[in-house]
Structure formats: structure tokens, C-alpha cells
Scaffold this motif. Structure first.
Motif, short mmCIF file in Angstrom:
data_model
loop_
_atom_site.label_atom_id
_atom_site.label_comp_id
_atom_site.label_asym_id
_atom_site.label_seq_id
_atom_site.Cartn_x
_atom_site.Cartn_y
_atom_site.Cartn_z
N SER A 17 0.79 -1.23 0.00
CA SER A 17 0.00 0.00 0.00
C SER A 17 0.83 1.28 0.00
O SER A 17 0.49 2.24 -0.70
N SER A 69 -5.29 -1.78 0.90
CA SER A 69 -5.14 -0.85 2.02
C SER A 69 -6.44 -0.66 2.79
O SER A 69 -6.42 -0.45 4.01
N PHE A 70 -7.59 -0.75 2.12
CA PHE A 70 -8.85 -0.53 2.83
C PHE A 70 -9.17 -1.63 3.83
O PHE A 70 -9.99 -1.45 4.72
N ALA A 86 -8.21 -0.28 7.14
CA ALA A 86 -8.84 0.97 7.54
C ALA A 86 -10.11 0.72 8.32
O ALA A 86 -10.86 -0.22 8.04
N ARG A 120 -12.05 4.47 6.31
CA ARG A 120 -12.27 3.45 5.28
C ARG A 120 -12.88 4.03 3.99
O ARG A 120 -12.38 3.74 2.89
N VAL A 171 -10.17 5.83 2.06
CA VAL A 171 -9.19 4.92 1.45
C VAL A 171 -9.79 4.26 0.21
O VAL A 171 -9.13 4.12 -0.82
N TRP A 194 -9.79 6.70 -2.65
CA TRP A 194 -8.45 6.81 -3.22
C TRP A 194 -8.16 5.65 -4.16
O TRP A 194 -7.71 5.85 -5.29
N GLU A 195 -8.43 4.42 -3.72
CA GLU A 195 -8.11 3.27 -4.55
C GLU A 195 -8.94 3.26 -5.84
O GLU A 195 -8.44 2.89 -6.90
#
Length: 365
Positions: free
Chosen positions: A91, A115-116, A119, A124, A127, A130-131
């Protein structure tokens, strides 16, 4: 000759071993291979030992105030190195690398567990957002299990994904017989009773606290049993304070093979994973494995193998109790795990597929 830059913040454990396998394979192919990572730790040492080039990239594990500086340093590093392709591992490299590159250089991103998954609360959704946005800056997203790919797609992360399971060096991780188990226990100073081994960073992700909650039930079935934690990490002090009877803290190691050899059962109570290298190594070593239903755990295990619910300490304790008290069950599950690893998870297959993906990306496919 292709020039490949691998970028990683983790320098130890499974991610480092995955990168080490790829470095060795790509160097054998005659490629110019570099690793950008923090300058200390096994990954930096392996990069030097194998003959690849190390480009120091100081970076912290968690996102925070240091991120802008990490992104800037990585952008400058990439401009200096001028790779044909950049492979971002996990990540933090995925965050900094995609911000630094924004698709301007062929980019492969390998989450190794999204990565989530780590979170919680209000973080969460941020994140996830973002992804969903940043996936456009990866020419390929390498998923280490079908479940990792499916989870991402169901949450709206729809990049050019490909599933390439992790692999293990079957020449290094080999089946261990009873004589090897006895020798390993003497060498490691362990007892002769049943032994469960948990290899991994001491942190919330790996779930050692859940294992502790279920351990008394295992002890009731096998009073002489030991639970050995192999690894170090931020939760060590808290785990030491909460440890029940029979728990041994072995500390970190660069070579887990003696611990697999000593084990009757290898346990993985993780809360999340991509595809655990510990799982594959234990299977290749011919060890009975108990794992939670995270990432690629169920995919990697033999058909019909027990997979435990995430967070269910009671179920873990019951399953462990049954195995510590039944050597025949342990032996049967260990043999099946070994055959599954040999047939499906050879790292040479993984490394070849990664090189094929690089060729596709650089060729504009």
C-alpha cells in the motif's frame, strides 16, 4: 535489456520474500533490476546479495505527514533511474508511486492485501475513494488471489487486473520428517510436547490476540503443548502482558524453516491478507495448517480443508485442540498441504508470469 524498478516500504517478511524471488528471476533473465526501499532490513540485504542495485528510499509504514516528502523523493529517484517499468509492492509504495508517476511510466501495482482492509471508521471510505481513483494510474494491478481481485471489483476498483498467485521456492521449503522435527526442537530449545507455531509480525493484522483467546481450549486437550510466536512488531509488549500459559516469544527471524520443521501445526489467525507467504511456506514444508478465511487462504488450501471464520477465537481454539490431540489428523492434513503446494504454488511459475506481464505493459498492451 529491460530495466525494472521494484518499490517497497516493507523490507521484511512475506513482501520482501516475494520481491526477492522476482529479483533473482529477473537477474537470471539478464535484466537491469533495481530496488527502491528503506536501506535497512532483509530486502535491502537481499538486493545487494543477489547483485541487483539498491536505491535507498526512506519511507514509513503508515500514511501521514511524511507522505509528500516520500512522493517527492520517489519521483526524483525514478527520474534519475529512468526505468522501463515500475513495480509497486503493497500500500505505501502504491500510494507514493502512483502519486509520483500518475501513469507516465509503465506501472504495475501489487497490493498484497488492499489498504482498505486495514482501515476502520471514517478512514475506510476515504481509502476506498483513493483506490477507486488511483487505479487508473496502474497499467496492471497484480492480485495474488482471485478473492483479492473479486473484492476489489465488487467495491468499484476496476483497473486492468490480473491474478498471479504467490509462489514458494520448492527447493528451499521441503517436507520435514519426524527426525527433522526432533532435531529442530532440540536446536531451538523447545519441548517434546505438541507445538503450534505462528509466524508473522506481531500486530493487529496477524491476529495473535485472537489466538490467545482460543489457546486455553487447546491446552485443555494437550496440557504439554506450546504456542510459539515467531516474529516481532508493535504489539509485542501488549501480547507479552496478555500471554496465557504455554506461549513462547521467539523473536524475529530471517529464516523460518527451522520453526516450520519444529511445528506440529502452523497457525494463521489473520484478520486480513492478500495471500500469505507463511501459508505457502508451511504447506511446502509439509505442515498441517490452520488459517482464517482471508484473502487467498481458502484458494491455496487443498479441497475440503478446514478454513476458520475471521475473528472467531473459539473456533480457532477448538480446531487447534482437535489437531494437537490427534497426530493422525495432523499427518493427513500435512501431506495434502504439501501436495497442493507442489502442484500449484511453484515460484518459478509466478516469476515467469510476472515477466510476461511486464512485456505486455511495456509493449503497450
Amino acid at each position: 535489456m529491460m530495466r525494472v524498478l521494484h518499490v517497497s516500504q516493507p523490507t521484511e517478511a512475506g513482501v520482501a520474500r516475494v520481491i526477492g524471488y522476482l529479483l533473482a528471476d529477473q537477474l537470471r533473465a539478464g535484466w537491469d533490476v533495481l530496488t527502491a526501499c528503506p536501506p535497512d532490513g532483509p530486502l535491502a540485504e537481499d538486493t545487494r546479495r543477489l547483485g541487483a542495485r539498491l536505491v535507498p528510499w526512506p519511507a514509513t509504514r503508515r500514511p501521514g505527514a511524511a507522505v509528500p516528502g516520500e512522493v517527492l523523493r520517489l519521483a526524483r529517484l525514478i527520474a534519475r533511474v529512468r526505468p522501463d517499468i515500475v513495480h509497486l509492492h503493497s500500500s505505501k509504495a502504491g500510494l507514493a508511486g502512483r502519486l509520483a508517476l500518475r501513469g507516465r511510466v509503465p506501472t504495475v501495482f501489487q497490493p498484497n492485501g488492499w489498504s482498505f482492509l486495514a482501515a476502520t471508521g471514517a478512514l475506510r471510505p476515504a481509502v476506498l475513494a483513493w483506490e477507486r481513483y488511483a487505479v487508473r494510474w496502474a497499467h496492471r494491478v497484480v492480485h495474488v488471489s482471485q478473492r483479492e481481485c473479486t473484492d476489489a471489483e465488487e467495491l468499484g476498483i476496476r483497473g486492468r487486473g490480473v491474478v498471479v498467485p504467490n509462489g514458494v521456492d520448492l527447493r528451499t521449503f521441503t517436507a520435514q520428517d519426524d527426525a527433522a522435527r526432533a532435531r529442530a526442537r532440540v536446536d531451538l530449545g523447545l519441548g517434546t510436547g505438541p507445538i503450534a507455531v505462528c509466524v508473522g509480525r506481531l500486530c493487529r493484522q496477524k491476529g495473535q490476540d485472537l489466538l490467545f483467546a482460543g489457546w486455553p481450549r487447546a491446552l485443555a486437550a494437550a496440557p504439554a503443548a506450546q504456542l510459539v510466536l515467531v516474529g516481532d512488531g508493535p504489539d509485542r509488549a501488549a501480547l507479552e502482558a496478555a500471554a496465557p500459559r504455554g506461549v513462547v516469544f521467539a523473536g524475529g527471524t530471517d529464516d523460518p524453516r527451522p520453526w516450520y520443521a519444529a511445528a506440529d501445526v502452523v497457525v494463521l489467525p489473520s484478520r486480513w491478507e492478500g495471500m500469505s507467504m507463511v501459508q505457502l511456506e508451511a504447506m511446502a514444508s509439509g505442515r498441517c495448517l490452520l488459517a482464517t478465511d482471508v484473502g487467498g487462504a481458502a484458494e491455496a488450501l487443498p479441497d475440503g480443508a478446514l478454513v476458520l471464520p475471521v475473528g472467531d477465537a473459539a473456533a480457532f481454539g477448538a480446531a487447534l485442540a482437535a489437531r494437537l490431540a490427534q497426530p493422525d489428523l495432523v499427518a493427513a492434513e500435512a501431506a495434502a498441504a504439501r501436495e497442493r503446494a507442489r502442484g500449484t504454488y511453484d515460484v518459478r511459475r509466478t516469476a515467469t508470469r510476472i515477466r510476461e506481464i511486464y512485456a505486455e505493459v511495456v509493449g503497450g498492451d
